[in-house]
Design a protein around this motif. Structure first.
Motif: not given
Length: 95
Positions: A47-56
């Motif tokens: 929720r806090a991220a504007s883009t995917l916060p995790w690596e694939p």
């Protein structure tokens, strides 16, 4: 004369109790509070991220594990958390 490193073929096996079929199988039960806390932490990060916060690799892990972990919670709560997580993934992938 037998080598001191060679075991006695006729001695009782010290690990035989590991294969005792009469012993009950231990049952694992997750702590719902800990599961809930971990799921809410992952959801808050999304929720806090504007883009995917995790690596694939981590994203793939969360896609698999999040719904499975939710199984330890009451059905209505599990369904809600799964839905919210899926909605966040859609939002983040569209960004």
């Amino acid at each position: 004369m037998a080598s001191s490193r060679q075991g006695d073929l006729f001695a009782p096996d010290p690990q035989a109790e590991l294969f005792d079929e009469d012993r009950p199988t231990p049952v694992y039960g997750a702590d719902p509070d800990k599961v809930r806390a971990e799921l809410l932490q992952i959801l808050a990060e999304a929720r806090a991220a504007s883009t995917l916060p995790w690596e694939p690799r981590k994203l793939s892990y969360y896609r698999t594990v999040f719904p499975q972990m939710a199984n330890w919670l009451p059905d209505d709560e599990a369904d809600r958390l799964r839905f919210e997580f899926a909605a966040e993934l859609v939002r983040l992938q569209a960004a």
